[in-house]
Design an enzyme around this catalytic site. Sequence first.
Site, PDB file in Angstrom:
ATOM      1  CG  ASP A 110      -1.914   1.062   1.301  1.00 45.36           C
ATOM      2  OD1 ASP A 110      -2.067   1.790   0.308  1.00 45.36           O
ATOM      3  OD2 ASP A 110      -2.551   1.237   2.356  1.00 45.36           O
ATOM      4  CG  ASP A 166      -6.897  -6.544   9.917  1.00 42.77           C
ATOM      5  OD1 ASP A 166      -5.903  -6.416   9.180  1.00 42.77           O
ATOM      6  OD2 ASP A 166      -7.111  -5.813  10.900  1.00 42.77           O
TER       7      ASP A 166
HETATM    8  P1  IMP Z   1       1.927  -0.427   3.763  1.00 43.64           P
HETATM    9  O1  IMP Z   1       2.965  -0.463   4.845  1.00 43.64           O
HETATM   10  O2  IMP Z   1       1.172   0.863   3.750  1.00 43.64           O
HETATM   11  O3  IMP Z   1       2.440  -0.829   2.398  1.00 43.64           O
HETATM   12  O4  IMP Z   1       0.786  -1.415   4.151  1.00 43.64           O
HETATM   13  C1  IMP Z   1       1.014  -2.707   4.388  1.00 43.64           C
HETATM   14  C2  IMP Z   1       0.154  -3.256   5.493  1.00 43.64           C
HETATM   15  O5  IMP Z   1      -0.990  -2.462   5.791  1.00 43.64           O
HETATM   16  C3  IMP Z   1      -0.354  -4.566   5.019  1.00 43.64           C
HETATM   17  O6  IMP Z   1       0.514  -5.605   5.386  1.00 43.64           O
HETATM   18  C4  IMP Z   1      -1.721  -4.666   5.663  1.00 43.64           C
HETATM   19  O7  IMP Z   1      -1.622  -5.315   6.916  1.00 43.64           O
HETATM   20  C5  IMP Z   1      -2.172  -3.246   5.862  1.00 43.64           C
HETATM   21  N1  IMP Z   1      -3.100  -2.830   4.769  1.00 43.64           N
HETATM   22  C6  IMP Z   1      -2.832  -2.003   3.732  1.00 43.64           C
HETATM   23  N2  IMP Z   1      -3.900  -1.845   2.928  1.00 43.64           N
HETATM   24  C7  IMP Z   1      -4.881  -2.608   3.466  1.00 43.64           C
HETATM   25  C8  IMP Z   1      -6.249  -2.884   3.075  1.00 43.64           C
HETATM   26  O8  IMP Z   1      -6.782  -2.410   2.057  1.00 43.64           O
HETATM   27  N3  IMP Z   1      -6.936  -3.723   3.901  1.00 43.64           N
HETATM   28  C9  IMP Z   1      -6.422  -4.283   5.023  1.00 43.64           C
HETATM   29  N4  IMP Z   1      -5.138  -4.071   5.415  1.00 43.64           N
HETATM   30  C10 IMP Z   1      -4.379  -3.228   4.642  1.00 43.64           C
HETATM   31 MG    MG Z   2      -3.302  -5.595   8.778  1.00 48.98          MG
END
Ligand code: IMP
Ligand code: MG
Length: 191
Positions: A110, A166
Amino acid sequence: MQEDLQRILVSRSEIATRIESLGQQITRDLEADGLGSDEITLVPILTGSIIFVSDLIRCLPLRMQIHVMSVTSYPGTSTTSRGAKLDPTGTQVPGDLSGRHVLVMDDILDSGNTLRLVKQELEARGPASVRTCVMLRKQRPEAMAFDVDYIAFDIPDEFVVGYGLDYDDYYRNLPDIAVLKPDVIQQGGAD
Ligand code: IMP
Ligand code: MG
């Protein structure tokens, strides 16, 4: 649980088909790199990757050890990243990874904060290589800019649940990947 869903984004049968081809692709690549007989260290990122990892590893006929790493970024009912933090009590990765080929697996890319932190943590342990694999990548600039090796699906920039993902620790057991109805998500998050 079903009544909270707005729509299914990726169905269980699409997931199953894609996991099988992704497993074959990763196996082929590792073998082509001469790693077929080397040991792999697989690092699942808790908790969201558990279902993805359990399905994908059964499509990887490679000798591997599995050491989990725990990172939190979306506490409680928040739907935007609050910055990734390593949880040492939930992390089993050894301090020394010298000579090991590491494959990190996460549920979704994300903001990229989680994978950036995880790569840093692993590279500090001196591995021979680090590869990354995610189930989903959101089509937003921060995610697209992150250099990830394997992706099962690209999805629109929406908050999704199911297949390990989740909202407030619920919905991980949905077999499909789905978008929640807007009224289920607390405005602005409440953590
Ligand atoms: P990042 O660090 O922003 O890349 O996000 C990674 C973590 O955020 C993932 O491993 C998920 O646990 C959580 N996450 C990001 N987007 C979503 C979503 O749409 N639904 C649920 N969890 C999310
Ligand atoms: Mg999560």
